[in-house]
Motif scaffolding. Structure first.
Motif, mmCIF file in Angstrom:
data_model
loop_
_atom_site.group_PDB
_atom_site.id
_atom_site.type_symbol
_atom_site.label_atom_id
_atom_site.label_comp_id
_atom_site.label_asym_id
_atom_site.label_seq_id
_atom_site.Cartn_x
_atom_site.Cartn_y
_atom_site.Cartn_z
ATOM 1 N N MET A 1 1.024 -0.583 5.649
ATOM 2 C CA MET A 1 2.348 -1.027 6.047
ATOM 3 C C MET A 1 2.298 -1.795 7.365
ATOM 4 S SD MET A 1 4.490 -0.208 3.741
ATOM 5 C CE MET A 1 6.066 -0.288 4.576
ATOM 6 N N GLN A 2 1.463 -1.355 8.339
ATOM 7 C CA GLN A 2 1.371 -2.044 9.620
ATOM 8 C C GLN A 2 0.838 -3.452 9.443
ATOM 9 O OE1 GLN A 2 -0.973 0.456 12.158
ATOM 10 N NE2 GLN A 2 0.744 1.813 12.624
ATOM 11 N N SER A 3 -0.157 -3.602 8.562
ATOM 12 C CA SER A 3 -0.715 -4.926 8.316
ATOM 13 C C SER A 3 0.339 -5.846 7.731
ATOM 14 C CB SER A 3 -1.906 -4.807 7.356
ATOM 15 O OG SER A 3 -2.407 -6.064 7.023
ATOM 16 N N CYS A 4 1.157 -5.311 6.807
ATOM 17 C CA CYS A 4 2.220 -6.113 6.201
ATOM 18 C C CYS A 4 3.226 -6.534 7.259
ATOM 19 C CB CYS A 4 2.909 -5.309 5.103
ATOM 20 S SG CYS A 4 4.125 -6.252 4.167
ATOM 21 N N SER A 5 3.552 -5.634 8.191
ATOM 22 C CA SER A 5 4.516 -5.947 9.241
ATOM 23 C C SER A 5 3.992 -7.059 10.129
ATOM 24 C CB SER A 5 4.796 -4.686 10.069
ATOM 25 O OG SER A 5 5.395 -3.693 9.271
ATOM 26 N N LYS A 6 2.710 -7.002 10.490
ATOM 27 C CA LYS A 6 2.124 -8.050 11.322
ATOM 28 C C LYS A 6 2.204 -9.403 10.623
ATOM 29 C CE LYS A 6 -1.128 -5.002 13.743
ATOM 30 N NZ LYS A 6 -2.553 -4.664 13.942
ATOM 31 N N ASN A 7 1.923 -9.407 9.338
ATOM 32 C CA ASN A 7 1.991 -10.661 8.594
ATOM 33 C C ASN A 7 3.427 -11.167 8.498
ATOM 34 O OD1 ASN A 7 -0.681 -11.588 7.228
ATOM 35 N ND2 ASN A 7 -0.713 -9.359 7.112
ATOM 36 N N ASN B 1 1.629 -5.490 -2.655
ATOM 37 C CA ASN B 1 0.816 -4.288 -2.450
ATOM 38 C C ASN B 1 1.640 -3.186 -1.796
ATOM 39 O OD1 ASN B 1 -1.474 -5.457 -3.535
ATOM 40 N ND2 ASN B 1 -2.284 -6.127 -1.567
ATOM 41 N N SER B 2 2.493 -3.603 -0.851
ATOM 42 C CA SER B 2 3.361 -2.636 -0.180
ATOM 43 C C SER B 2 4.347 -2.017 -1.168
ATOM 44 C CB SER B 2 4.124 -3.310 0.962
ATOM 45 O OG SER B 2 5.022 -2.411 1.579
ATOM 46 N N LYS B 3 4.912 -2.846 -2.060
ATOM 47 C CA LYS B 3 5.861 -2.331 -3.051
ATOM 48 C C LYS B 3 5.181 -1.376 -4.023
ATOM 49 C CE LYS B 3 9.431 -5.900 -3.125
ATOM 50 N NZ LYS B 3 10.552 -4.939 -2.953
ATOM 51 N N GLU C 1 4.357 6.324 -3.845
ATOM 52 C CA GLU C 1 4.764 7.423 -2.975
ATOM 53 C C GLU C 1 6.130 7.990 -3.367
ATOM 54 O OE1 GLU C 1 4.606 5.921 0.974
ATOM 55 O OE2 GLU C 1 2.431 5.618 0.974
ATOM 56 N N GLN C 2 7.095 7.126 -3.639
ATOM 57 C CA GLN C 2 8.451 7.575 -3.936
ATOM 58 C C GLN C 2 8.541 8.332 -5.257
ATOM 59 O OE1 GLN C 2 10.803 3.994 -3.758
ATOM 60 N NE2 GLN C 2 10.404 3.680 -1.586
ATOM 61 N N ASN C 3 7.643 8.022 -6.192
ATOM 62 C CA ASN C 3 7.681 8.670 -7.501
ATOM 63 C C ASN C 3 6.514 9.635 -7.711
ATOM 64 O OD1 ASN C 3 9.937 7.094 -9.136
ATOM 65 N ND2 ASN C 3 8.818 5.584 -7.919
ATOM 66 N N SER C 4 5.784 9.926 -6.619
ATOM 67 C CA SER C 4 4.653 10.876 -6.666
ATOM 68 C C SER C 4 3.643 10.503 -7.746
ATOM 69 C CB SER C 4 5.174 12.300 -6.908
ATOM 70 O OG SER C 4 6.065 12.698 -5.890
ATOM 71 N N ILE C 5 3.430 9.214 -7.927
ATOM 72 C CA ILE C 5 2.460 8.752 -8.923
ATOM 73 C C ILE C 5 1.053 8.893 -8.358
ATOM 74 C CG2 ILE C 5 1.677 6.794 -10.297
ATOM 75 C CD1 ILE C 5 4.557 5.763 -10.256
ATOM 76 N N ARG C 6 0.183 9.528 -9.136
ATOM 77 C CA ARG C 6 -1.187 9.761 -8.697
ATOM 78 C C ARG C 6 -2.145 8.804 -9.411
ATOM 79 N NH1 ARG C 6 -3.005 14.026 -10.651
ATOM 80 N NH2 ARG C 6 -1.288 14.731 -11.967
ATOM 81 N N ASN C 7 -3.272 8.546 -8.741
ATOM 82 C CA ASN C 7 -4.354 7.744 -9.330
ATOM 83 C C ASN C 7 -3.871 6.379 -9.808
ATOM 84 O OD1 ASN C 7 -6.012 10.023 -8.962
ATOM 85 N ND2 ASN C 7 -5.519 10.800 -10.996
ATOM 86 N N LEU C 8 -2.950 5.782 -9.070
ATOM 87 C CA LEU C 8 -2.452 4.467 -9.449
ATOM 88 C C LEU C 8 -3.498 3.404 -9.104
ATOM 89 C CD1 LEU C 8 0.056 2.991 -10.583
ATOM 90 C CD2 LEU C 8 0.780 2.627 -8.219
ATOM 91 N N SER C 9 -3.904 2.651 -10.097
ATOM 92 C CA SER C 9 -4.943 1.645 -9.873
ATOM 93 C C SER C 9 -4.750 0.463 -10.807
ATOM 94 C CB SER C 9 -6.343 2.245 -10.085
ATOM 95 O OG SER C 9 -6.474 2.725 -11.418
#
Length: 238
Positions: free
Chosen positions: A1-7, A133-135, A141-149
């Motif tokens: 998220m920090q990298s996205c903010s800098k960009n 990537n941020s979305k 995170e918001q939907n507790s999805i695991r192993n997302l790839s």
């Protein structure tokens, strides 16, 4: 998220410079990225809720600011929801269960987000990549999805003849005490003087349950077929 903010800060500065050189800092309206009505009807989808129109203000000094327009449209798969309900009813009848089994909240949906910048500038490709990537991370995170790839990258020919790149993801979503496989699509592209980000998710596979002495699949979904239909819908964006 920090990298996205800098960009994003870098993008803000770039936009300001462009706007200053052109002598204009007006932000075009963000026309909604709509899926074709006939295609929605064909596959059993519909728009969910009202179109969301947002204005994001960014201060560049104590007395000046620039605005970014964003328009979000959400769609849901009514056909799949009815199919899941039908399979659950069949499950109940097949095993003579005297009550309706609880169906977890599992939806298939597509969301389109149109973004416009001052002076009609479009988002840089690397910034769009950071935002998508941020979305994806937020979705996980918001939907507790695991192993997302990411499992695949496809090229999609749009209705207007342009070609966009779509990423396909796989993961596990919680469902009560179980997990259900999901598939997702993510795409970002430019259209006219706007940038469009598209995200969609569908359940995939079977959901086994245990009701009393019965252990069986409550429902089963061909996620790959659903993804193909979702991609077909995306090609109709106007």
């Amino acid at each position: 998220m920090q990298s996205c903010s800098k960009n994003m800060v870098i993008a803000f500065i770039s936009v300001i410079l462009i706007a200053t050189s052109m002598g204009c800092i007006e932000t075009p309206a963000a026309a909604p990225a709509l899926l074709e009505e006939s295609a929605l009807a064909k596959y059993g989808w519909s728009q969910e809720g009202d179109i969301e129109y947002n204005i994001i203000q960014h201060n560049i000094s104590d007395s000046n600011s620039i605005s970014f327009n964003s328009t979000v449209v959400n769609y849901k798969n009514n056909r799949l929801a009815a199919d899941i309900q039908g399979q659950a009813n069949d499950f109940r009848e097949s095993y003579n269960i005297p009550f309706s089994p609880e169906i977890p909240m599992i939806d298939a949906w597509i969301s389109t987000n149109t973004i416009t910048l001052p002076a009609g500038a479009t988002l840089p490709t690397n910034l769009i990549s950071k935002m998508t990537n941020s979305k994806v991370n937020d979705l996980s995170e918001q939907n507790s999805i695991r192993n997302l790839s990411k499992i695949e990258t496809r090229e999609l020919t749009m209705k207007d003849g342009s070609v966009i790149e779509v990423s396909i993801y796989s993961g596990l979503a919680p469902s009560q005490n179980l997990s259900l496989n999901i598939l997702g699509i993510v795409a970002a592209f430019e259209k006219d003087d706007s940038s469009i980000i598209v995200i969609g998710v569908t359940p995939n596979g079977s959901l086994p349950v245990k009701v009393g002495g019965v252990e069986a699949d409550l429902f089963s979904i061909d996620g790959n077929r659903e993804i193909e239909e979702m991609l077909e819908l995306v090609t109709t964006i106007e």
